[in-house]
Design a protein around this motif. Structure first.
Motif, PDB file in Angstrom:
ATOM      1  N   THR A   8       0.931  -1.006  -0.155  1.00  0.00           N
ATOM      2  CA  THR A   8      -0.207  -0.170   0.273  1.00  0.00           C
ATOM      3  C   THR A   8       0.799   1.275  -0.555  1.00  0.00           C
ATOM      4  O   THR A   8       1.148   2.158  -0.488  1.00  0.00           O
ATOM      5  CB  THR A   8      -0.814   0.201   0.911  1.00  0.00           C
ATOM      6  N   ALA A   9       1.982   1.198   0.835  1.00  0.00           N
ATOM      7  CA  ALA A   9       3.085   2.670   0.759  1.00  0.00           C
ATOM      8  C   ALA A   9       3.529   2.582  -0.443  1.00  0.00           C
ATOM      9  O   ALA A   9       3.816   4.039  -1.304  1.00  0.00           O
ATOM     10  CB  ALA A   9       3.579   2.024   2.191  1.00  0.00           C
ATOM     11  N   ALA A  10       4.204   1.606  -1.375  1.00  0.00           N
ATOM     12  CA  ALA A  10       4.586   1.426  -2.820  1.00  0.00           C
ATOM     13  C   ALA A  10       4.095   2.310  -3.675  1.00  0.00           C
ATOM     14  O   ALA A  10       4.122   2.635  -4.149  1.00  0.00           O
ATOM     15  CB  ALA A  10       4.709  -0.136  -3.646  1.00  0.00           C
ATOM     16  N   VAL A  11       2.926   2.311  -3.928  1.00  0.00           N
ATOM     17  CA  VAL A  11       1.771   2.459  -4.453  1.00  0.00           C
ATOM     18  C   VAL A  11       1.552   4.222  -3.590  1.00  0.00           C
ATOM     19  O   VAL A  11       1.328   4.316  -5.140  1.00  0.00           O
ATOM     20  CB  VAL A  11       0.166   1.934  -4.273  1.00  0.00           C
ATOM     21  N   THR A  12       1.220   4.099  -3.254  1.00  0.00           N
ATOM     22  CA  THR A  12       1.359   6.235  -2.633  1.00  0.00           C
ATOM     23  C   THR A  12       2.072   6.295  -2.965  1.00  0.00           C
ATOM     24  O   THR A  12       2.715   7.521  -3.418  1.00  0.00           O
ATOM     25  CB  THR A  12       1.273   6.134  -0.996  1.00  0.00           C
ATOM     26  N   ASP A  13       3.660   5.748  -2.864  1.00  0.00           N
ATOM     27  CA  ASP A  13       5.534   6.377  -3.184  1.00  0.00           C
ATOM     28  C   ASP A  13       5.074   6.627  -5.173  1.00  0.00           C
ATOM     29  O   ASP A  13       6.255   7.451  -5.434  1.00  0.00           O
ATOM     30  CB  ASP A  13       5.743   5.148  -2.868  1.00  0.00           C
ATOM     31  N   GLU A  14       3.750   5.457  -5.607  1.00  0.00           N
ATOM     32  CA  GLU A  14       4.647   5.867  -7.160  1.00  0.00           C
ATOM     33  C   GLU A  14       3.857   6.814  -8.112  1.00  0.00           C
ATOM     34  O   GLU A  14       2.878   6.678  -8.571  1.00  0.00           O
ATOM     35  CB  GLU A  14       3.826   3.943  -7.567  1.00  0.00           C
ATOM     36  N   GLY A  15       2.632   7.423  -6.852  1.00  0.00           N
ATOM     37  CA  GLY A  15       1.790   7.985  -6.838  1.00  0.00           C
ATOM     38  C   GLY A  15       0.255   7.829  -7.385  1.00  0.00           C
ATOM     39  O   GLY A  15      -0.473   8.506  -7.762  1.00  0.00           O
ATOM     40  N   GLY A  16      -0.096   6.328  -6.830  1.00  0.00           N
ATOM     41  CA  GLY A  16      -1.635   5.622  -6.629  1.00  0.00           C
ATOM     42  C   GLY A  16      -2.046   6.243  -5.297  1.00  0.00           C
ATOM     43  O   GLY A  16      -1.860   7.313  -4.692  1.00  0.00           O
ATOM     44  N   VAL A  17      -3.058   5.716  -5.194  1.00  0.00           N
ATOM     45  CA  VAL A  17      -4.059   5.947  -3.958  1.00  0.00           C
ATOM     46  C   VAL A  17      -3.759   4.585  -3.934  1.00  0.00           C
ATOM     47  O   VAL A  17      -4.977   3.779  -4.166  1.00  0.00           O
ATOM     48  CB  VAL A  17      -5.235   6.382  -3.933  1.00  0.00           C
ATOM     49  N   GLY A  18      -3.260   3.756  -2.445  1.00  0.00           N
ATOM     50  CA  GLY A  18      -3.611   2.512  -1.926  1.00  0.00           C
ATOM     51  C   GLY A  18      -4.938   2.297  -0.935  1.00  0.00           C
ATOM     52  O   GLY A  18      -5.240   3.560  -0.055  1.00  0.00           O
ATOM     53  N   PHE A  19      -5.117   1.480  -0.708  1.00  0.00           N
ATOM     54  CA  PHE A  19      -5.976   0.738  -0.194  1.00  0.00           C
ATOM     55  C   PHE A  19      -5.717  -0.175   0.514  1.00  0.00           C
ATOM     56  O   PHE A  19      -6.226  -1.030  -0.196  1.00  0.00           O
ATOM     57  CB  PHE A  19      -8.031   0.702  -0.281  1.00  0.00           C
ATOM     58  N   ARG A  20      -5.574  -0.819   1.757  1.00  0.00           N
ATOM     59  CA  ARG A  20      -4.954  -1.515   2.459  1.00  0.00           C
ATOM     60  C   ARG A  20      -6.387  -2.520   2.973  1.00  0.00           C
ATOM     61  O   ARG A  20      -7.201  -1.549   3.807  1.00  0.00           O
ATOM     62  CB  ARG A  20      -4.735  -1.471   2.935  1.00  0.00           C
ATOM     63  N   ASN A  21      -7.112  -3.556   2.398  1.00  0.00           N
ATOM     64  CA  ASN A  21      -8.178  -4.196   2.431  1.00  0.00           C
ATOM     65  C   ASN A  21      -8.110  -5.116   3.275  1.00  0.00           C
ATOM     66  O   ASN A  21      -9.328  -5.447   3.906  1.00  0.00           O
ATOM     67  CB  ASN A  21      -8.382  -5.076   1.231  1.00  0.00           C
ATOM     68  N   GLY A  22      -6.480  -5.270   4.016  1.00  0.00           N
ATOM     69  CA  GLY A  22      -6.615  -6.307   5.426  1.00  0.00           C
ATOM     70  C   GLY A  22      -6.373  -7.891   5.042  1.00  0.00           C
ATOM     71  O   GLY A  22      -6.271  -7.722   3.746  1.00  0.00           O
ATOM     72  N   ILE A  23      -6.555  -8.423   5.958  1.00  0.00           N
ATOM     73  CA  ILE A  23      -6.209 -10.253   5.641  1.00  0.00           C
ATOM     74  C   ILE A  23      -6.821 -10.752   4.859  1.00  0.00           C
ATOM     75  O   ILE A  23      -8.826 -10.880   5.745  1.00  0.00           O
ATOM     76  CB  ILE A  23      -5.628 -10.254   6.830  1.00  0.00           C
ATOM     77  N   VAL A  24      -7.175 -11.909   4.200  1.00  0.00           N
ATOM     78  CA  VAL A  24      -8.310 -12.806   3.882  1.00  0.00           C
ATOM     79  C   VAL A  24      -7.954 -14.212   4.118  1.00  0.00           C
ATOM     80  O   VAL A  24      -6.599 -14.433   4.351  1.00  0.00           O
ATOM     81  CB  VAL A  24      -8.949 -12.411   2.144  1.00  0.00           C
ATOM     82  N   GLY A  25      -8.090 -14.976   4.789  1.00  0.00           N
ATOM     83  CA  GLY A  25      -7.828 -16.611   5.148  1.00  0.00           C
ATOM     84  C   GLY A  25      -7.419 -16.751   3.745  1.00  0.00           C
ATOM     85  O   GLY A  25      -7.330 -16.656   2.252  1.00  0.00           O
ATOM     86  N   ASP A  26      -7.712 -18.905   4.025  1.00  0.00           N
ATOM     87  CA  ASP A  26      -7.273 -19.348   2.592  1.00  0.00           C
ATOM     88  C   ASP A  26      -8.457 -19.541   1.917  1.00  0.00           C
ATOM     89  O   ASP A  26      -8.246 -20.843   1.573  1.00  0.00           O
ATOM     90  CB  ASP A  26      -6.251 -20.620   3.431  1.00  0.00           C
ATOM     91  N   ASP A  27      -9.854 -18.928   2.421  1.00  0.00           N
ATOM     92  CA  ASP A  27     -11.301 -20.048   1.648  1.00  0.00           C
ATOM     93  C   ASP A  27     -11.101 -19.430   0.539  1.00  0.00           C
ATOM     94  O   ASP A  27     -11.155 -18.101   0.494  1.00  0.00           O
ATOM     95  CB  ASP A  27     -12.472 -19.236   2.469  1.00  0.00           C
ATOM     96  N   PRO A  28     -11.002 -19.527  -1.267  1.00  0.00           N
ATOM     97  CA  PRO A  28     -11.008 -19.415  -2.475  1.00  0.00           C
ATOM     98  C   PRO A  28     -12.833 -18.315  -2.476  1.00  0.00           C
ATOM     99  O   PRO A  28     -12.708 -17.126  -3.268  1.00  0.00           O
ATOM    100  CB  PRO A  28     -11.180 -20.460  -3.065  1.00  0.00           C
ATOM    101  N   GLY A  29     -13.524 -19.153  -1.669  1.00  0.00           N
ATOM    102  CA  GLY A  29     -14.945 -17.984  -1.660  1.00  0.00           C
ATOM    103  C   GLY A  29     -14.936 -16.708  -0.991  1.00  0.00           C
ATOM    104  O   GLY A  29     -15.612 -15.648  -2.065  1.00  0.00           O
ATOM    105  N   ARG A  30     -14.596 -16.838  -0.230  1.00  0.00           N
ATOM    106  CA  ARG A  30     -14.049 -15.225   0.731  1.00  0.00           C
ATOM    107  C   ARG A  30     -13.581 -14.517   0.035  1.00  0.00           C
ATOM    108  O   ARG A  30     -13.414 -13.448   0.177  1.00  0.00           O
ATOM    109  CB  ARG A  30     -13.728 -15.846   2.208  1.00  0.00           C
ATOM    110  N   PHE A  31     -12.137 -14.890  -0.780  1.00  0.00           N
ATOM    111  CA  PHE A  31     -11.365 -14.054  -1.419  1.00  0.00           C
ATOM    112  C   PHE A  31     -12.643 -13.236  -2.388  1.00  0.00           C
ATOM    113  O   PHE A  31     -12.494 -12.608  -2.692  1.00  0.00           O
ATOM    114  CB  PHE A  31     -10.325 -15.000  -1.845  1.00  0.00           C
ATOM    115  N   LEU A  32     -13.406 -14.774  -3.527  1.00  0.00           N
ATOM    116  CA  LEU A  32     -13.411 -14.085  -4.329  1.00  0.00           C
ATOM    117  C   LEU A  32     -15.283 -12.723  -3.623  1.00  0.00           C
ATOM    118  O   LEU A  32     -15.368 -11.217  -4.046  1.00  0.00           O
ATOM    119  CB  LEU A  32     -14.707 -14.880  -5.060  1.00  0.00           C
ATOM    120  N   GLU A  33     -15.464 -12.870  -2.348  1.00  0.00           N
ATOM    121  CA  GLU A  33     -16.571 -11.786  -2.334  1.00  0.00           C
ATOM    122  C   GLU A  33     -15.751 -10.774  -1.570  1.00  0.00           C
ATOM    123  O   GLU A  33     -16.371  -9.719  -2.265  1.00  0.00           O
ATOM    124  CB  GLU A  33     -16.566 -12.474  -0.959  1.00  0.00           C
ATOM    125  N   MET A  34     -15.265 -10.756  -1.403  1.00  0.00           N
ATOM    126  CA  MET A  34     -13.936  -9.626  -0.645  1.00  0.00           C
ATOM    127  C   MET A  34     -13.646  -9.079  -2.080  1.00  0.00           C
ATOM    128  O   MET A  34     -13.311  -7.699  -2.122  1.00  0.00           O
ATOM    129  CB  MET A  34     -12.814 -10.086  -0.347  1.00  0.00           C
TER     130      MET A  34
END
Length: 398
Positions: A208-234
């Protein structure tokens, strides 16, 4: 196995500059101007004084010296912003402030330092040149002149120029909004107690910091576990605010690779091996109706960061309307011998002085402390397995 250049070429063929948006000036810093901006008026708009002093007729002061000053009568004061009509005749002058409009009949301004500072009569000890200390209308910008062409990077001076020609807003290439998602059941939020078998999520913060450093707007979404379905939802929930998505972890060959499992099912993201170290497992493609680019990076901290530098950073520059690379590669002489696996391009972490570069201790893809002490990546090409000390090498400053 793809080469680094092949994978990067695929990415750069997919991404494109973001569509222009109209921003308020103080929100537009660091963006690329998407329109030619011209001035509706001359700058300055009128002849005005370049300093505090006296508006005079230069011919009245011919021969004025320290020993033989010339005295003129002061007919009034003209302040900056004065909208009144002023004029002076021969043998007269007017006190004038910096930026104030020049009165009719005056053809020079005498700095107050050349005088005794009088308010009714003033003794002037030096003769000015005609036109002295006068800012002429249009000497900076002519009416209709383009002051900033499309493609200009907007820094403080350029934003001031926009304001100076009366603009409140401008059409620019916006900063890319990038959502960063970290995956892995072992990850723990920084600032919370560390459970057995857990690690704190550094990738989310780093990327996220690297995105900001490169002129973008970074949003850290937090942590996703090991569930592929939950990952797709998020992921689906984040696409509304994303011009790009970066994930870390879950892309290797083993079990419990949720990113790879989830995105492979979409058939719009490719997972490949890239001939590089660190960062061999890579994923890239597009997701959602808007075909948002997604970068699926490996989970080891150094691998994730190096992958960002090599693949994501050029893509973000293109999205901002810039060339993929800010400058040609740098070169430096390595102070120590270097080693690299056969057939892979290595990116070793190093300390760069401008003329020499030295590898830092600890080149493992998990060694975040070594990465944080480095200020450059040392590039060892695929054709080399060893590089002798004293050899000139390519360097990517961080």
């Amino acid at each position: 196995m793809k080469t680094v250049d092949e994978h990067l070429e695929h990415i750069l063929r997919t991404v494109h500059p973001l569509a222009p948006l109209e921003f308020e000036l103080l929100e537009a810093g660091g963006t690329l101007l998407a329109e030619d901006v011209s001035s509706p008026v001359a700058l300055p708009p009128f002849d005005n004084s370049a300093m505090d002093g006296y508006a005079v007729r230069a011919g009245d002061l011919a021969g004025a010296t320290e020993q033989a000053p010339v005295t003129l009568s002061v007919v009034g004061d003209i302040a900056a912003g004065d909208a009144g009509v002023h004029a002076i005749a021969g043998g007269l002058c007017a006190r004038i402030m910096t930026g104030a409009p020049l009165p009719a009949g005056a053809d020079a301004v005498v700095p107050v330092e050349w005088t005794d500072g009088g308010t009714v009569k003033v003794a002037i000890r030096r003769a000015p040149e005609p036109g002295g200390a006068i800012r002429r209308a249009g000497e900076d910008v002519l009416p209709g002149e383009v002051v900033l062409p499309a493609g200009t990077m907007l820094g403080p001076a350029q934003l001031g120029m926009l304001a100076g020609v009366g603009r409140r807003r401008a059409w620019v290439r916006p900063r890319p909004r990038v959502v960063v998602m970290s995956t892995g059941a072992e990850l723990t939020e920084p600032g919370t107690p560390l459970p057995d078998g857990g690690i704190w999520d550094s990738n989310g913060v780093t990327l996220t910091a690297a995105v900001t450093d490169e002129g973008g707007v970074g949003f850290r979404n937090g942590i996703v576990g090991d569930d592929p379905g939950r990952f797709l939802e998020m992921l689906d929930a984040q696409l509304l605010r994303a011009d790009a998505v970066i994930t870390s972890g879950g892309v290797s060959m083993g079990a419990y690779e949720p990113v790879k499992e989830a995105l492979t099912s979409l058939e719009t993201v490719d997972f490949v091996k890239v001939a590089m170290q660190p960062g061999m497992p890579q994923g890239f493609g597009v997701v959602g109706e808007e075909k948002v680019p997604i970068f699926a990076l490996p989970g080891n901290p150094v691998s994730a960061f190096v992958s960002f530098v090599i693949f994501v950073r050029p893509a973000l520059r293109v999205m901002r309307g810039l060339p993929p690379h800010a400058a040609p590669p740098s070169r430096a002489v390595t102070t120590e011998p270097l080693k690299s696996p056969e057939g892979k391009r290595s990116y070793l972490r190093g300390r760069y002085t401008g003329e020499t570069v030295s590898p830092v201790r600890g080149q493992g893809s998990h060694q975040l402390a070594a990465l944080s002490s480095a200020n450059a990546l040392i590039v060892v090409p695929e054709s080399a397995t060893e590089v002798a000390a004293g050899t000139e090498v390519e360097v990517i400053p961080l």
